[in-house]
Motif scaffolding. Structure first.
Motif, PDB file in Angstrom:
ATOM      1  N   VAL A 199      29.356  16.739   4.889  1.00  0.00           N
ATOM      2  CA  VAL A 199      29.525  16.587   3.441  1.00  0.00           C
ATOM      3  C   VAL A 199      30.721  17.403   2.962  1.00  0.00           C
ATOM      4  N   GLU A 200      31.266  16.985   1.848  1.00  0.00           N
ATOM      5  CA  GLU A 200      32.419  17.662   1.267  1.00  0.00           C
ATOM      6  C   GLU A 200      32.026  19.002   0.656  1.00  0.00           C
ATOM      7  N   ASP A 201      30.859  19.037   0.015  1.00  0.00           N
ATOM      8  CA  ASP A 201      30.391  20.247  -0.663  1.00  0.00           C
ATOM      9  C   ASP A 201      28.875  20.167  -0.765  1.00  0.00           C
ATOM     10  N   HIS A 202      28.248  21.318  -0.950  1.00  0.00           N
ATOM     11  CA  HIS A 202      26.787  21.370  -1.021  1.00  0.00           C
ATOM     12  C   HIS A 202      26.362  22.384  -2.072  1.00  0.00           C
ATOM     13  N   VAL A 203      25.437  21.972  -2.924  1.00  0.00           N
ATOM     14  CA  VAL A 203      24.850  22.855  -3.926  1.00  0.00           C
ATOM     15  C   VAL A 203      23.449  23.205  -3.440  1.00  0.00           C
ATOM     16  N   LYS A 204      23.286  24.435  -2.996  1.00  0.00           N
ATOM     17  CA  LYS A 204      22.045  24.861  -2.364  1.00  0.00           C
ATOM     18  C   LYS A 204      21.107  25.480  -3.391  1.00  0.00           C
ATOM     19  N   LEU A 205      19.892  24.972  -3.438  1.00  0.00           N
ATOM     20  CA  LEU A 205      18.876  25.519  -4.337  1.00  0.00           C
ATOM     21  C   LEU A 205      18.092  26.609  -3.616  1.00  0.00           C
ATOM     22  N   ALA A 206      17.688  27.626  -4.349  1.00  0.00           N
ATOM     23  CA  ALA A 206      16.950  28.738  -3.759  1.00  0.00           C
ATOM     24  C   ALA A 206      15.631  28.257  -3.170  1.00  0.00           C
ATOM     25  N   ALA A 207      15.320  28.732  -1.981  1.00  0.00           N
ATOM     26  CA  ALA A 207      14.101  28.310  -1.288  1.00  0.00           C
ATOM     27  C   ALA A 207      12.861  28.673  -2.095  1.00  0.00           C
ATOM     28  N   GLY A 208      11.887  27.791  -2.073  1.00  0.00           N
ATOM     29  CA  GLY A 208      10.596  28.079  -2.697  1.00  0.00           C
ATOM     30  C   GLY A 208      10.479  27.712  -4.157  1.00  0.00           C
ATOM     31  N   LEU A 209      11.558  27.254  -4.774  1.00  0.00           N
ATOM     32  CA  LEU A 209      11.458  26.876  -6.188  1.00  0.00           C
ATOM     33  C   LEU A 209      10.601  25.622  -6.344  1.00  0.00           C
ATOM     34  N   PRO A 210       9.637  25.627  -7.249  1.00  0.00           N
ATOM     35  CA  PRO A 210       8.828  24.421  -7.474  1.00  0.00           C
ATOM     36  C   PRO A 210       9.696  23.263  -7.964  1.00  0.00           C
ATOM     37  N   SER A 211       9.390  22.071  -7.457  1.00  0.00           N
ATOM     38  CA  SER A 211      10.130  20.883  -7.890  1.00  0.00           C
ATOM     39  C   SER A 211       9.254  19.931  -8.688  1.00  0.00           C
ATOM     40  N   TRP A 212       8.021  20.355  -8.965  1.00  0.00           N
ATOM     41  CA  TRP A 212       7.106  19.595  -9.811  1.00  0.00           C
ATOM     42  C   TRP A 212       6.570  20.516 -10.896  1.00  0.00           C
ATOM     43  N   PRO A 257      14.630  12.597   6.406  1.00  0.00           N
ATOM     44  CA  PRO A 257      15.301  11.507   7.119  1.00  0.00           C
ATOM     45  C   PRO A 257      16.003  10.512   6.204  1.00  0.00           C
ATOM     46  N   ARG A 258      15.396  10.186   5.069  1.00  0.00           N
ATOM     47  CA  ARG A 258      15.991   9.164   4.194  1.00  0.00           C
ATOM     48  C   ARG A 258      17.287   9.680   3.567  1.00  0.00           C
ATOM     49  N   VAL A 259      17.293  10.936   3.158  1.00  0.00           N
ATOM     50  CA  VAL A 259      18.513  11.516   2.588  1.00  0.00           C
ATOM     51  C   VAL A 259      19.608  11.627   3.650  1.00  0.00           C
ATOM     52  N   LEU A 260      19.238  12.026   4.853  1.00  0.00           N
ATOM     53  CA  LEU A 260      20.240  12.130   5.924  1.00  0.00           C
ATOM     54  C   LEU A 260      20.871  10.778   6.221  1.00  0.00           C
ATOM     55  N   LYS A 261      20.101   9.710   6.152  1.00  0.00           N
ATOM     56  CA  LYS A 261      20.677   8.374   6.348  1.00  0.00           C
ATOM     57  C   LYS A 261      21.692   8.055   5.255  1.00  0.00           C
ATOM     58  N   GLN A 262      21.396   8.457   4.018  1.00  0.00           N
ATOM     59  CA  GLN A 262      22.342   8.235   2.927  1.00  0.00           C
ATOM     60  C   GLN A 262      23.642   8.998   3.169  1.00  0.00           C
ATOM     61  N   VAL A 263      23.506  10.255   3.573  1.00  0.00           N
ATOM     62  CA  VAL A 263      24.697  11.068   3.851  1.00  0.00           C
ATOM     63  C   VAL A 263      25.520  10.422   4.955  1.00  0.00           C
ATOM     64  N   ASN A 264      24.881  10.040   6.044  1.00  0.00           N
ATOM     65  CA  ASN A 264      25.601   9.438   7.170  1.00  0.00           C
ATOM     66  C   ASN A 264      26.270   8.129   6.776  1.00  0.00           C
ATOM     67  N   LEU A 265      25.629   7.377   5.897  1.00  0.00           N
ATOM     68  CA  LEU A 265      26.172   6.093   5.467  1.00  0.00           C
ATOM     69  C   LEU A 265      27.428   6.246   4.619  1.00  0.00           C
ATOM     70  N   PHE A 266      27.450   7.276   3.767  1.00  0.00           N
ATOM     71  CA  PHE A 266      28.514   7.347   2.758  1.00  0.00           C
ATOM     72  C   PHE A 266      29.583   8.415   3.000  1.00  0.00           C
ATOM     73  N   ARG A 267      29.383   9.320   3.940  1.00  0.00           N
ATOM     74  CA  ARG A 267      30.294  10.461   4.048  1.00  0.00           C
ATOM     75  C   ARG A 267      31.702  10.080   4.479  1.00  0.00           C
ATOM     76  N   ASP A 268      31.862   8.965   5.180  1.00  0.00           N
ATOM     77  CA  ASP A 268      33.213   8.559   5.597  1.00  0.00           C
ATOM     78  C   ASP A 268      33.946   7.788   4.509  1.00  0.00           C
ATOM     79  N   LYS A 269      33.200   7.220   3.566  1.00  0.00           N
ATOM     80  CA  LYS A 269      33.825   6.401   2.525  1.00  0.00           C
ATOM     81  C   LYS A 269      34.051   7.175   1.232  1.00  0.00           C
ATOM     82  N   TYR A 270      33.124   8.100   0.915  1.00  0.00           N
ATOM     83  CA  TYR A 270      33.202   8.861  -0.329  1.00  0.00           C
ATOM     84  C   TYR A 270      33.218  10.357  -0.030  1.00  0.00           C
TER      85      TYR A 270
END
Length: 382
Positions: A47-60, A20-33
């Protein structure tokens, strides 16, 4: 050629469409940037473009030997999600980067960005899983290194509550503004309180939240109360235990989770939202969670525990009741005293506060920070 003000990367090692927090950021800025996102799962809308990371990759980190030997820089760049994001983003240029959570900070600062990095910290990172001994021993010192080394290099910082902001200032000398987890403004009106009074509790299904106490509070509650629970299956065995606990109680039901986009309207069918969060770790003790603000937008009353950040807002706006402590008995005591007339008044107060407590109002902190980057704002004092 784009007519927008520049290219903004929003970076988060999370499933973006359910964050939810990231989606709010996207909604806030997508019309200006020109917004580019990087994270797990499909691209957020708009969004203009998206870099998708492979599912299941550890982030810690998954390197206990490296953590024990304090080879923290090596540990960080060997995290699978970080390594893939770094590879996919290499050679790309951005005007600014909005980095979500401490685990993106070194990566964000390594990228080619003309105006630098804003850090948005969703928790107090060094104590995120402090109740787990292995995490406290191995990972917490590493996270403190990340914060100590990289947070001062961010041009600006935001976090979710005053208590967490103060802790970042105390421990790492950074000044963090507060952007709460407010929900988008919903054009709803309070509904008359029903008979029986309908209660709703929605949460991640995690044992440390002690959801069993919410159910226990309904054992012996008045006949004029009904509780529905929406519990995500984070810990399936625990959620199964909760369902078995509720089976003998005719006034308690589980309902299936709904998409985040439908949650506020779902909650608006109820009268009272319960947001009692036991302070089982530092971040929960300082919580000002999504569910608090979703209840306001749904125009329901609230029952909370004595969590300082929530209690301050609830009492300021007259949104509901505060339990004496975080026990089932304390919640049951509040439930025994509920009246439809009282709940109606709390709902009216929520309606009056809905605009001020909406994400459109609260998210101005992000807007100020990112606009300052693009305007060439100077690095804040360290």
């Amino acid at each position: 050629m784009s007519s927008k003000a520049g290219k903004l990367l929003i970076l988060s090692l999370s499933p973006l469409r359910s964050d939810p927090r990231v989606l709010k950021q996207v909604n806030l800025f997508r019309d200006k940037y020109d917004v580019v996102t990087c994270g797990f799962g499909a691209a957020p809308d708009g969004v203009e473009d998206h870099v998708k990371l492979a599912a299941g990759l550890p982030s810690w980190p998954r390197d206990p030997k490296g953590l024990l030997k304090r080879r923290y820089r090596q540990v960080y760049w060997n995290i699978a999600a970080v390594a893939e994001a770094s590879r996919l983003l290499r050679g790309r240029r951005f005007d600014a980067v909005l980095a979500n959570d401490a685990n993106t900070l070194p990566l964000a600062l390594s990228l080619d960005s003309a105006h630098g990095v804003h850090a948005d910290l969703h928790e107090f990172a060094p104590k995120e899983h402090f109740n787990k001994p292995a995490w406290r021993l191995l990972v917490a010192p590493y996270v403190r290194w990340v914060c100590r080394t990289f947070l001062p290099e961010a041009k600006s910082v935001t976090t979710v509550s005053d208590g967490i902001a103060r802790q970042y200032g105390h421990d790492f000398g950074v000044e963090a503004a507060v952007v709460t987890n407010a929900a988008p403004y919903a054009d709803l009106a309070p509904k008359p309180t029903s008979r029986p009074i309908r209660l709703i509790y929605s949460s991640a299904g995690q044992r440390y939240r002690r959801i069993e106490d919410i159910i226990s509070a309904m054992d012996g509650a008045p006949e004029g109360l009904e509780l529905d629970l929406i519990v995500m299956p984070n810990e399936p065995a625990y959620v199964d235990e909760l369902r078995r606990q509720a089976e003998p109680l005719a006034n308690v039901r589980f309902r299936e989770p709904v998409p985040y986009s439908e949650l506020v309207r779902t909650i608006s069918d109820y009268d009272v939202s319960i947001s009692v969060i036991p302070p089982t770790n530092f971040n929960l003790a300082n919580a000002l969670p999504n569910k608090f603000f979703e209840a306001v937008q749904a125009r329901t009353a609230l029952i909370i525990g004595p969590s300082p950040a929530m209690q301050d807002l609830l009492e300021r706006h007259g949104l509901g009741a505060v339990t004496e402590d975080f026990s089932a008995a304390a919640l049951r005591k509040v439930l025994l005293g509920l009246t439809p007339e009282q709940v109606d008044q709390w709902k009216k107060n929520a309606h009056q506060a809905a605009e001020e407590l909406s994400s459109e109002y609260q998210n101005r902190g992000w807007e100020r920070a990112i606009d300052a980057l693009f305007d060439g704002g100077q690095r804040r004092p360290r």
